[in-house]
Design an enzyme around this catalytic site. Structure first.
Site, mmCIF file in Angstrom:
data_model
loop_
_atom_site.group_PDB
_atom_site.id
_atom_site.type_symbol
_atom_site.label_atom_id
_atom_site.label_comp_id
_atom_site.label_asym_id
_atom_site.label_seq_id
_atom_site.Cartn_x
_atom_site.Cartn_y
_atom_site.Cartn_z
ATOM 1 N N HIS A 1 2.622 -34.302 13.285
ATOM 2 C CA HIS A 1 2.730 -33.597 14.386
ATOM 3 C C HIS A 1 2.402 -32.197 14.141
ATOM 4 O O HIS A 1 2.361 -31.760 12.804
ATOM 5 C CB HIS A 1 3.820 -33.704 15.128
ATOM 6 C CG HIS A 1 5.174 -33.663 14.382
ATOM 7 N ND1 HIS A 1 5.899 -32.390 14.757
ATOM 8 C CD2 HIS A 1 5.815 -34.258 13.623
ATOM 9 C CE1 HIS A 1 7.027 -32.326 14.047
ATOM 10 N NE2 HIS A 1 6.887 -33.448 13.324
ATOM 11 N N SER B 1 8.608 -32.179 20.261
ATOM 12 C CA SER B 1 9.018 -33.286 19.287
ATOM 13 C C SER B 1 7.746 -34.037 19.455
ATOM 14 O O SER B 1 6.722 -33.905 20.205
ATOM 15 C CB SER B 1 9.793 -34.207 20.155
ATOM 16 O OG SER B 1 9.393 -34.968 21.052
ATOM 17 N N LYS B 2 7.645 -35.203 18.672
ATOM 18 C CA LYS B 2 6.273 -35.975 18.337
ATOM 19 C C LYS B 2 5.895 -36.604 19.733
ATOM 20 O O LYS B 2 4.952 -36.980 19.949
ATOM 21 C CB LYS B 2 6.587 -37.000 17.399
ATOM 22 C CG LYS B 2 6.998 -36.390 15.975
ATOM 23 C CD LYS B 2 7.082 -37.706 15.036
ATOM 24 C CE LYS B 2 8.079 -37.006 13.847
ATOM 25 N NZ LYS B 2 7.840 -37.721 12.660
ATOM 26 N N ARG B 3 7.007 -36.719 20.644
ATOM 27 C CA ARG B 3 6.555 -37.506 21.913
ATOM 28 C C ARG B 3 5.748 -36.552 22.933
ATOM 29 O O ARG B 3 5.168 -36.940 23.947
ATOM 30 C CB ARG B 3 7.820 -38.217 22.532
ATOM 31 C CG ARG B 3 8.091 -39.275 21.743
ATOM 32 C CD ARG B 3 9.571 -39.687 22.341
ATOM 33 N NE ARG B 3 10.439 -38.471 21.977
ATOM 34 C CZ ARG B 3 11.238 -38.549 20.845
ATOM 35 N NH1 ARG B 3 10.979 -39.218 19.910
ATOM 36 N NH2 ARG B 3 11.987 -37.334 20.835
ATOM 37 N N ASP B 4 5.972 -35.049 22.718
ATOM 38 C CA ASP B 4 5.326 -34.236 23.594
ATOM 39 C C ASP B 4 3.862 -34.385 23.551
ATOM 40 O O ASP B 4 3.321 -34.734 22.580
ATOM 41 C CB ASP B 4 6.066 -32.801 23.281
ATOM 42 C CG ASP B 4 7.243 -32.612 23.694
ATOM 43 O OD1 ASP B 4 7.578 -32.803 24.898
ATOM 44 O OD2 ASP B 4 8.056 -32.031 22.856
#
Ligand code: GLU
Length: 457
Positions: free
Chosen positions: A18, A228-231
């Protein structure tokens, strides 16, 4: 003379690569290149359950794509390898033994503990509701190259190897920094709280403590908290897939927490390397701004020399498994050159250029309704068809002259022909300039499309 700078990027391949990791890698790389030092890639893959080769390959790919070449590490070797922690077990064993022999480690409940220096006494810990051993000692002082002086009290022994014998992160991280002669540890601020443990380990192992430089966090685009990686927009490979230019992403990442000391934004890499230094890194957190990144990418895309743009466009089609849009290189070349000034990223190209490569393109219904609601489009198409039958299509200027002459002869303007002509040959009301569009399509296709569209009216 100070020893040459040796920095490392030490990713754990437990997830996709990321933006935050890329920035940490970049700051290390920049510092190495700025100082003429060495940039080392070390893979922290001791947690077998959470690591995967697929994630590791994404890290390699992304680093290469960004141009962050490593001087030592997997694939290139170096004097202090292997560079994957999963292959360094004997080295950790030696150092654990060293601490045991020196009385700085002991066994308790199956695990190996690091023994802090100082007087010990047992006290009741309210929060944990149990007795713990506290060690009386002064706080560790860290002179962080970015944060300044940081003090942190480490007053409890901590585990360095689990009951199955496997050493924990703090231990392998420090052993490798020692073994690999790391002079500067540049990493995310989330590791600042580990640093006092690391300092104690360096000292106990008789090694010089490296310079620490903790980079501020990246805040998510909207709202509070760390990205975060999910953003959305967090993964490097996403930008690769969308046809962003790596040099644009590098420029953007460099400015995410580093202040070049002027108002410049777009800067050649050589200048970033020349200006980059640790004191220029901000202490305050940086906010991720995807619009700024998209804008930076557009500036880089527009600034590419046309031949290089065409090459990258071809590579983009190929890398995304898109069928080559044409087997006529001259047409591909002409289309790409015409469209370069109009797109924001290479990723726009497949949709933006579709009608150049097929007669079977969709017509935008909204655009159609709008264009047909004004003037007498059918008459304009008939006039164009007539006037362009034998027109010179060899240059934009010749095409412009032909349309202007037609317009004048009717007491109209170029604009009266433009929208309907564009709609007829491209199905859209936006695109590259009309004369360039006509020239690249060529007279036969332009006439055929004008006639075909006229029939639908
Ligand atoms: N493997 C650690 C991480 O991924 C690196 C810690 C360090 O750079 O010291 O965060």
């Amino acid at each position: 003379m100070a020893s040459p700078v040796r920095v490392r990027f030490a990713p754990s391949p437990t997830g996709f690569f990321h933006i935050g990791s890329a920035r940490t890698a970049l700051f290390n790389w920049l510092y190495a290149r700025h100082t003429g030092g060495r940039f080392i890639l070390r893979v922290e893959d001791t947690d077998a359950a959470r690591n995967s080769e697929a994630f590791l390959n994404v890290i390699y790919d992304s680093l290469r794509w960004l141009g962050l070449d490593w001087d030592e590490g997997p694939g290139v070797g170096g004097p202090f390898g292997p560079y994957r922690q999963s292959e360094r077990a004997p080295i950790y064993k030696t150092h654990l033994q060293k601490l045991l022999d020196a009385g700085r480690a002991y066994e308790r409940d199956g695990a190996l503990w690091f023994k802090l220096d100082g007087e010990r006494r047992e006290v009741f810990d309210e929060r944990r509701q149990k007795n713990v051993i506290k060690v009386a000692r002064p706080p560790a002082v860290i002179n962080d190259a970015i944060r300044g002086r940081v003090e942190r009290l480490e007053d409890e022994d901590f585990v360095i190897a689990r009951s199955d014998g496997s050493p924990v992160f703090h231990f392998v991280n420090v052993v490798d920094d020692i073994e690999m002669r790391i002079t500067h540890v540049i990493r995310g601020e989330d590791h600042l709280s580990n640093t006092s443990k690391h300092v104690e380990l360096f000292k106990a192992l008789g090694a010089p403590v490296p310079v620490f430089a903790h980079i501020p966090l990246i805040l998510k685009q909207n709202g509070p908290g760390k990205m975060s990686k999910r953003d959305q927009g967090a993964l490097v490979e996403e930008y690769q897939r969308r046809g962003f230019l790596p040099e644009a992403l590098v420029n953007f990442l460099a400015l995410l927490g580093w202040n070049p000391g002027n108002d410049l934004e777009k800067m050649p890499l050589a200048e970033i390397v020349a200006r980059f230094d640790l004191p220029g890194v901000n202490q305050s957190n940086a906010r991720f701004d995807e619009r700024k990144l998209a804008h930076m990418n557009m500036e880089y895309t527009l600034a590419l020399p046309p031949e290089s743009f065409v090459r990258k466009a071809a590579a983009f089609f190929a890398s995304n498994n898109l069928p080559p849009p044409t087997d006529t290189p001259a047409l591909f070349d002409a289309v790409m050159r015409l469209c370069q000034p109009k797109i924001k990223s290479l990723g726009d190209l497949p949709d933006y250029t579709r009608y150049f490569f097929t007669d079977n393109f969709p017509v935008d219904e909204k655009a159609r309704a709008k264009v047909l609601s004004k003037g007498d489009p059918a008459a304009r198409l008939r006039e164009l068809l007539d006037a362009l039958q034998n027109a010179d299509f060899s240059s934009d200027a010749a095409i412009e002259t032909a349309i202007k002459q037609l317009a004048e002869s009717r007491g109209l303007g170029f604009g009266d022909y433009q929208a309907v002509a564009r709609l007829a040959v491209s199905g859209s009301n936006a695109g590259p300039n009309l004369t360039g569009l006509f020239r690249v399509l060529g007279r036969p296709r332009v006439l055929a499309r004008l006639a075909r569209f006229l029939e639908t009216l």
